[in-house]
Design a protein around this motif. Structure first.
Motif, PDB file in Angstrom:
ATOM      1  N   ARG A  62       0.838  -1.199   0.000  1.00  0.00           N
ATOM      2  CA  ARG A  62       0.000   0.000   0.000  1.00  0.00           C
ATOM      3  C   ARG A  62       0.874   1.250   0.000  1.00  0.00           C
ATOM      4  NH1 ARG A  62      -3.974   0.256   4.937  1.00  0.00           N
ATOM      5  NH2 ARG A  62      -2.218   1.349   5.919  1.00  0.00           N
ATOM      6  N   HIS A  63       0.375   2.309  -0.598  1.00  0.00           N
ATOM      7  CA  HIS A  63       1.089   3.591  -0.640  1.00  0.00           C
ATOM      8  C   HIS A  63       1.485   3.991   0.779  1.00  0.00           C
ATOM      9  CE1 HIS A  63       1.924   7.840  -1.243  1.00  0.00           C
ATOM     10  NE2 HIS A  63       1.825   7.681  -2.552  1.00  0.00           N
ATOM     11  N   ALA A  66      -0.895   6.250   2.722  1.00  0.00           N
ATOM     12  CA  ALA A  66      -2.304   5.868   2.877  1.00  0.00           C
ATOM     13  C   ALA A  66      -2.573   5.381   4.298  1.00  0.00           C
ATOM     14  CB  ALA A  66      -2.658   4.781   1.867  1.00  0.00           C
ATOM     15  N   TRP A  69      -7.076   0.919   3.322  1.00  0.00           N
ATOM     16  CA  TRP A  69      -7.286   0.442   1.956  1.00  0.00           C
ATOM     17  C   TRP A  69      -8.498   1.099   1.328  1.00  0.00           C
ATOM     18  CZ3 TRP A  69      -3.801  -1.844  -0.871  1.00  0.00           C
ATOM     19  CH2 TRP A  69      -2.781  -2.586  -0.262  1.00  0.00           C
ATOM     20  N   GLU A  72      -7.458   4.496   0.203  1.00  0.00           N
ATOM     21  CA  GLU A  72      -6.591   4.413  -0.970  1.00  0.00           C
ATOM     22  C   GLU A  72      -7.395   4.079  -2.223  1.00  0.00           C
ATOM     23  OE1 GLU A  72      -2.530   4.612  -2.492  1.00  0.00           O
ATOM     24  OE2 GLU A  72      -3.926   5.634  -1.166  1.00  0.00           O
ATOM     25  N   ARG A  75      -8.991   7.265  -3.239  1.00  0.00           N
ATOM     26  CA  ARG A  75      -8.030   8.219  -3.825  1.00  0.00           C
ATOM     27  C   ARG A  75      -7.841   7.962  -5.313  1.00  0.00           C
ATOM     28  NH1 ARG A  75      -2.689   8.549  -5.340  1.00  0.00           N
ATOM     29  NH2 ARG A  75      -2.225   6.388  -4.749  1.00  0.00           N
TER      30      ARG A  75
END
Length: 547
Positions: A62-63, A66, A69, A72, A75
């Motif tokens: 994951r970014h 973030a 989830w 994200e 986004r």
């Protein structure tokens, strides 16, 4: 739930059912009751939804910024500029390039109609001024760039000289008065030019030495060329670089190294074994390793080589092109200045450009460090102060992409270089510099870390191009904090996520998309420019709801 509020189904079963639903259905189901709402916000559920919906490789985490989830997922779904909000039709021919001011309040466009237009970037975009370059004998405008304080605009174009010969020219335009302040010759025209400081810009010149051998000279020019003083230079030579096999330096840009240690987004290194790209560090090692042979030794080596050729002892038999290249290489050995190393803590910059060593098709990226004392036109002119024997400059790094480079762009922190390339066939060998290998229709968007000089991640793909080598043209790309965008010849602009390496949007035009540009202050605004003579503005769904 039953009448007493007791769940009729356990959470685990509701979770399994929700896994079979799409994202919109999961959110809708969460409105039914409190139990379903809690399950519909489950992190593991949205992790599965994310990887499945966006088709992200499972080994990509994951970014780092973030928080969940679900956040994200939203986004990527909600912040990508993919909604067309305005079409600008003021140009009368193909629009070739777009560039934003650093403040984001203005942008400029260049076109085959030979104008440079400056626009006001309000909620509704409007035209501020148009500069017609035809009175200066230009054929068309092709590139622009704002200086750091947005007071000057560099505009580059194709200049028609005597007997219909064409080279390039750079014009500097005041953004206060829109007056043309200076003009600088630029050859070849696709050097484009760029700012080095707020008041100095880099241009190029090309000098032929043989049929397929030349040298490129890169010049530092003062933007204000009305200075009349024998003590103040308006131009100074930066570097002189040898070109072999019909190659030339093109597409210059400058990267500021000061932000390398604090990037906006840190990308993981890819597997070097899967990439055909090779990075050559020409400035590393100790001084003994990088020093060029003495001129006398180089002349001796050249003499022995020419003796073998004249006596017919050169093996294998060399064509005229191969002979010229070999002689040029031997001559340059004793006349090339090795890279200089910056002092610890010095604020240096990288000069980046396309080049080559095998053919005229640009297949390598050259990187040359610019030291602080070189960032001013003050000092020696025309290479004074150098040893007379060292008249070429060596590059610090060379990146070979094994393909035709058709676009380059820097991340906002200047650490990552994104490159549009059309690959050569695997294992292709260049036997004739005037006949490069065929190039792929699929465009690879490669990413290089300028701090480590390594390729990172796998190539981004989706966009295509169709023109052959000898007709290939530049397709400009742009990079924001989270996204990268590019034009293409398939009548679309494309947007990818930088962290997940996935294509998020295709932006439709009626012809080739030549250039894209993110607002530097608002990455949810993107502009695209096309051969259909239009500029389109795209905003994110989230921005559209706010507006």
């Amino acid at each position: 739930m039953d009448e007493g509020g007791t769940p009729l189904l356990p959470d685990s079963l509701v979770y399994q059912i929700f896994l079979s639903l799409g994202p919109a259905d999961v959110l809708a189901a969460g409105l039914v009751c409190r139990q379903w709402l809690n399950v519909s916000r489950d992190e593991f559920l949205w992790r599965e939804q994310f990887y499945r919906f966006y088709q992200v490789a499972r080994d990509v985490p994951r970014h780092p910024a973030a928080k969940s989830w679900l956040e994200e997922f939203q986004r990527l779904y909600d912040t990508v500029p993919c909604v067309e909000v305005q079409t600008l039709r003021e140009h009368t021919d193909q629009v070739l390039h777009l560039s934003f001011s650093h403040s984001g309040y203005q942008f400029a466009s260049c076109s085959k109609d030979c104008t440079v237009k400056v626009w006001s970037n309000d909620l509704t975009i409007s035209l501020l001024h148009s500069v017609d370059m035809r009175p200066y004998n230009w054929s068309y405008t092709q590139f622009s760039q704002f200086n750091q304080d947005d007071s000057l605009l560099l505009a580059s174009g194709v200049f028609l000289g005597p007997h219909n010969s064409s080279s390039g020219e750079i014009a500097v335009i005041s953004l206060d008065s829109f007056l043309l302040l200076s003009r600088v010759r630029n050859k070849p025209y696709d050097v484009f030019g760029c700012w080095l400081t707020e008041t100095s810009l880099i241009s190029g010149n090309l000098h032929r030495i043989g049929d397929i051998t030349s040298c490129s000279v890169l010049w530092l020019n003062n933007a204000f060329q009305d200075v009349e003083s024998e003590n103040v230079n308006v131009v100074k030579r930066l570097f002189k670089i040898q070109n072999l096999n019909a190659s030339t330096i093109r597409t210059v840009m400058v990267a500021d190294c000061s932000r390398f240690d604090s990037p906006d987004l840190l990308l993981d290194a890819g597997d070097p074994g899967t990439s055909p790209c090779r990075v050559f560090d020409l400035g590393g090692g100790d001084d003994d390793e990088v020093a060029s042979p003495a001129p006398a030794h180089a002349r001796e080596g050249l003499g022995h080589f020419l003796d073998r050729v004249l006596e017919g002892r050169a093996q294998p038999q060399l064509s005229d092109c191969m002979l010229e290249t070999k002689v040029a290489e031997l001559l340059a050995q004793g006349h090339t200045k090795p890279p200089e190393h910056s002092a610890a803590g010095a604020r240096s910059k990288y000069l980046i450009f396309t080049t080559g060593c095998l053919t005229y098709s640009p297949h390598q990226i050259g990187i040359k460090q610019i030291l602080p004392h070189q960032m001013t036109t003050a000092g020696p002119v025309l290479g004074e102060g150098r040893g007379s024997d060292a008249f070429f400059d060596a590059l610090d790094h060379v990146i070979d992409v094994h393909g035709h480079i058709i676009g380059m762009g820097l991340s906002p922190d200047n650490r990552y270089l994104y490159v549009n390339s059309r690959a050569w066939p695997r294992g292709a060998v260049v036997a004739d510099p005037m006949q490069p290998p065929p190039i792929a229709e699929e465009i690879d968007l490669l990413v290089f870390d300028l701090k480590t000089m390594r390729e990172v991640r796998r190539a981004l793909r989706a966009h295509r191009a169709y023109t052959p080598n000898d007709e290939c043209f530049f397709i400009f790309l742009d990079v924001s904090r989270d996204f990268v965008a590019s034009g293409a010849e398939d009548r679309h602009g494309y947007v990818w996520d930088r962290h997940y390496n996935i294509c998020l949007a295709k932006l439709r035009h009626n012809d080739v998309v030549n250039s894209v540009a993110f607002s530097p202050q608002e990455q949810e605004l993107l502009l695209t420019a096309s051969d259909d003579a239009t500029i389109k503005a795209w905003r994110s769904p989230r921005t559209m709801r706010v507006l």
